[in-house]
Design a protein around this motif. Structure first.
Motif, PDB file in Angstrom:
ATOM      1  N   ALA A 190       0.830  -1.209   0.000  1.00 39.27           N
ATOM      2  CA  ALA A 190       0.000   0.000   0.000  1.00 39.27           C
ATOM      3  C   ALA A 190       0.863   1.258   0.000  1.00 39.27           C
ATOM      4  O   ALA A 190       0.535   2.252  -0.642  1.00 39.27           O
ATOM      5  CB  ALA A 190      -0.924  -0.003   1.215  1.00 39.27           C
ATOM      6  N   ALA A 191       1.986   1.223   0.731  1.00 39.13           N
ATOM      7  CA  ALA A 191       2.874   2.386   0.777  1.00 39.13           C
ATOM      8  C   ALA A 191       3.510   2.661  -0.575  1.00 39.13           C
ATOM      9  O   ALA A 191       3.839   3.810  -0.884  1.00 39.13           O
ATOM     10  CB  ALA A 191       3.951   2.168   1.826  1.00 39.13           C
ATOM     11  N   MET A 192       3.656   1.625  -1.396  1.00 41.94           N
ATOM     12  CA  MET A 192       4.268   1.798  -2.721  1.00 41.94           C
ATOM     13  C   MET A 192       3.236   1.957  -3.828  1.00 41.94           C
ATOM     14  O   MET A 192       3.590   2.023  -4.997  1.00 41.94           O
ATOM     15  CB  MET A 192       5.175   0.604  -3.019  1.00 41.94           C
ATOM     16  CG  MET A 192       6.402   0.537  -2.126  1.00 41.94           C
ATOM     17  SD  MET A 192       7.537  -0.800  -2.554  1.00 41.94           S
ATOM     18  CE  MET A 192       6.566  -2.236  -2.085  1.00 41.94           C
ATOM     19  N   ARG A 193       1.951   2.034  -3.470  1.00 42.85           N
ATOM     20  CA  ARG A 193       0.897   2.184  -4.465  1.00 42.85           C
ATOM     21  C   ARG A 193       1.048   3.513  -5.209  1.00 42.85           C
ATOM     22  O   ARG A 193       1.554   4.493  -4.670  1.00 42.85           O
ATOM     23  CB  ARG A 193      -0.461   2.106  -3.766  1.00 42.85           C
ATOM     24  CG  ARG A 193      -1.651   2.243  -4.701  1.00 42.85           C
ATOM     25  CD  ARG A 193      -2.945   2.217  -3.905  1.00 42.85           C
ATOM     26  NE  ARG A 193      -3.289   0.896  -3.440  1.00 42.85           N
ATOM     27  CZ  ARG A 193      -3.634   0.588  -2.198  1.00 42.85           C
ATOM     28  NH1 ARG A 193      -3.663   1.520  -1.278  1.00 42.85           N
ATOM     29  NH2 ARG A 193      -3.941  -0.648  -1.866  1.00 42.85           N
ATOM     30  N   ASP A 194       0.584   3.539  -6.445  1.00 47.11           N
ATOM     31  CA  ASP A 194       0.594   4.774  -7.235  1.00 47.11           C
ATOM     32  C   ASP A 194      -0.142   5.856  -6.463  1.00 47.11           C
ATOM     33  O   ASP A 194      -1.336   5.724  -6.173  1.00 47.11           O
ATOM     34  CB  ASP A 194      -0.097   4.520  -8.584  1.00 47.11           C
ATOM     35  CG  ASP A 194       0.067   5.679  -9.553  1.00 47.11           C
ATOM     36  OD1 ASP A 194       0.414   6.783  -9.085  1.00 47.11           O
ATOM     37  OD2 ASP A 194      -0.150   5.484 -10.754  1.00 47.11           O
ATOM     38  N   PRO A 195       0.520   6.977  -6.108  1.00 43.79           N
ATOM     39  CA  PRO A 195      -0.106   7.962  -5.224  1.00 43.79           C
ATOM     40  C   PRO A 195      -1.287   8.690  -5.842  1.00 43.79           C
ATOM     41  O   PRO A 195      -2.085   9.279  -5.117  1.00 43.79           O
ATOM     42  CB  PRO A 195       1.045   8.931  -4.920  1.00 43.79           C
ATOM     43  CG  PRO A 195       1.981   8.778  -6.068  1.00 43.79           C
ATOM     44  CD  PRO A 195       1.896   7.336  -6.466  1.00 43.79           C
ATOM     45  N   LYS A 196      -1.398   8.687  -7.166  1.00 46.82           N
ATOM     46  CA  LYS A 196      -2.523   9.411  -7.773  1.00 46.82           C
ATOM     47  C   LYS A 196      -3.783   8.564  -7.837  1.00 46.82           C
ATOM     48  O   LYS A 196      -4.829   9.040  -8.269  1.00 46.82           O
ATOM     49  CB  LYS A 196      -2.150   9.902  -9.168  1.00 46.82           C
ATOM     50  CG  LYS A 196      -1.895   8.824 -10.213  1.00 46.82           C
ATOM     51  CD  LYS A 196      -1.577   9.458 -11.559  1.00 46.82           C
ATOM     52  CE  LYS A 196      -1.329   8.412 -12.645  1.00 46.82           C
ATOM     53  NZ  LYS A 196      -0.066   7.689 -12.439  1.00 46.82           N
ATOM     54  N   GLU A 197      -3.714   7.303  -7.401  1.00 45.52           N
ATOM     55  CA  GLU A 197      -4.871   6.423  -7.416  1.00 45.52           C
ATOM     56  C   GLU A 197      -5.597   6.491  -6.075  1.00 45.52           C
ATOM     57  O   GLU A 197      -4.997   6.253  -5.026  1.00 45.52           O
ATOM     58  CB  GLU A 197      -4.451   4.984  -7.707  1.00 45.52           C
ATOM     59  CG  GLU A 197      -3.955   4.751  -9.126  1.00 45.52           C
ATOM     60  CD  GLU A 197      -3.611   3.294  -9.370  1.00 45.52           C
ATOM     61  OE1 GLU A 197      -3.757   2.490  -8.418  1.00 45.52           O
ATOM     62  OE2 GLU A 197      -3.195   2.963 -10.488  1.00 45.52           O
ATOM     63  N   LEU A 198      -6.870   6.807  -6.111  1.00 43.24           N
ATOM     64  CA  LEU A 198      -7.676   6.758  -4.905  1.00 43.24           C
ATOM     65  C   LEU A 198      -8.040   5.310  -4.591  1.00 43.24           C
ATOM     66  O   LEU A 198      -8.050   4.458  -5.480  1.00 43.24           O
ATOM     67  CB  LEU A 198      -8.934   7.609  -5.077  1.00 43.24           C
ATOM     68  CG  LEU A 198      -8.718   9.094  -5.386  1.00 43.24           C
ATOM     69  CD1 LEU A 198     -10.058   9.811  -5.504  1.00 43.24           C
ATOM     70  CD2 LEU A 198      -7.860   9.756  -4.335  1.00 43.24           C
TER      71      LEU A 198
END
Length: 336
Positions: A190-198
């Protein structure tokens, strides 16, 4: 979700956003204040002249904002320059029409509608230039990198403590150790998830529960959790990692320093057109960990500003025996 859809980064602003509306209102009134100063022969007449100008400007401004809010979807689908040109035409056309109407009602007091249209288009052009320059300051690549850095904030001490807790379980309870490693893997994914994705509210809650289960491995009965989730859709989209950092603060600053432990309270409710997330923990007195708490809260505030501009807020209530942090997010427009 594109990084360009964040209110701070789009060159043609989201006219439905509270922050955009506030900046437009302040900007236009500042221009009216300056115009009033230039028109009066002496400074004492400045306030009354500004009131006269405001009586003319405010109706035009409010009508324009209302129409731009209704047409925001269309404007964003147009090419940038076409959308900006349409905003200028709307401002000039409304000013011309209103002045023409006032000229019909009060022929002796009304000014030239062409002059009014030109002034309105000039003011609109200055505001559009401001929003264009502001969006340039939030370069998409830099903004995405900043969000990624802000998202990846699971503290190293949590990683080491969790791994030690898992190591203590490997021989005695290998299945529980395996489940704990899977939860830890989900947290770092989760910490490495694409930050622009809600992400959905349900995903955030599940991730938070996994985090609390890991903390429960090492804190045992010292940590208890009270969940209060209202009857609302768990499919609502929110920014990632909103709950976990606040829960980490609650455990690190509230439960760990207290010998007897305590209860972390989580309440998720809807108030009018806002989603409210409140996380509370007990307070055992002054602690040397307050600096880390401030850094984490500043981190969340910055992420909220990038996602929502001024429409979201973070509130803190610090009592003698309890500490509570509340995040208030705008109710997703597609669900209104």
């Amino acid at each position: 979700m594109s990084i360009r859809q964040f209110p701070a980064t789009h060159p043609l602003p989201d006219w439905r956003n509270f922050g955009v509306m506030l900046r437009v209102l302040l900007g236009v009134n500042a221009l009216a204040l300056a115009a009033a100063l230039l028109q009066v022969p002496e400074l004492a007449l400045w306030p009354s002249r500004f009131v006269d100008l405001a009586a003319i400007v405010e109706p035009l401004l409010l009508i324009s904002l209302g129409l731009l809010s209704l047409g925001r979807g269309l404007l964003w689908r147009l090419p940038l320059r076409a959308g900006q040109a349409l905003v200028l035409v709307l401002a000039g056309g409304l000013a011309f029409a209103l002045y023409g109407y006032w000229g019909w009602l009060l022929p002796d007091d009304a000014g030239s509608p062409w002059r009014a249209a030109l002034l309105a288009m000039t003011a609109a052009a200055l505001l559009l230039l401001y929003f264009d320059l502001r969006s340039g300051a939030f370069d998409p690549a830099q903004t995405e990198a900043r969000l990624a850095a802000l998202n990846a904030r699971i503290r190293p001490h949590f990683l080491f403590n969790s791994l030690n807790a898992v190591l203590s379980l490997i021989r005695a309870r290998p299945q529980q150790a395996e489940a704990a490693l899977e939860s830890l893997s989900d947290l770092f994914r989760a910490a490495m998830r694409d930050p622009k994705e809600l992400v959905s509210l349900g995903e955030e809650i599940e991730l938070a529960k996994q985090y609390l289960e890991l903390e429960h491995l090492r804190l045992g009965e010292r940590l208890s959790v009270d969940w209060q989730i209202a009857d609302l859709s768990l499919d609502l989209l929110i920014p990632p990692l909103m709950l976990q950092p606040l829960l980490e603060n609650a455990v690190y600053h509230g439960i760990e320093p207290t010998p007897a432990g305590g209860t972390v309270h989580i309440a998720i409710t809807r108030r009018d057109d806002a989603l409210c997330i409140a996380i509370g923990n007990p307070v055992s007195g002054p602690t040397a960990r307050t600096d880390g708490n401030r850094i984490a809260l500043a981190n969340i505030r910055e992420r909220l500003a990038l996602y929502y501009d001024l429409e979201a807020r973070l509130e803190i209530e610090h009592g003698i025996t309890a500490y509570e942090v509340r995040i208030v997010l705008p109710w997703p427009k597609k669900n209104r």
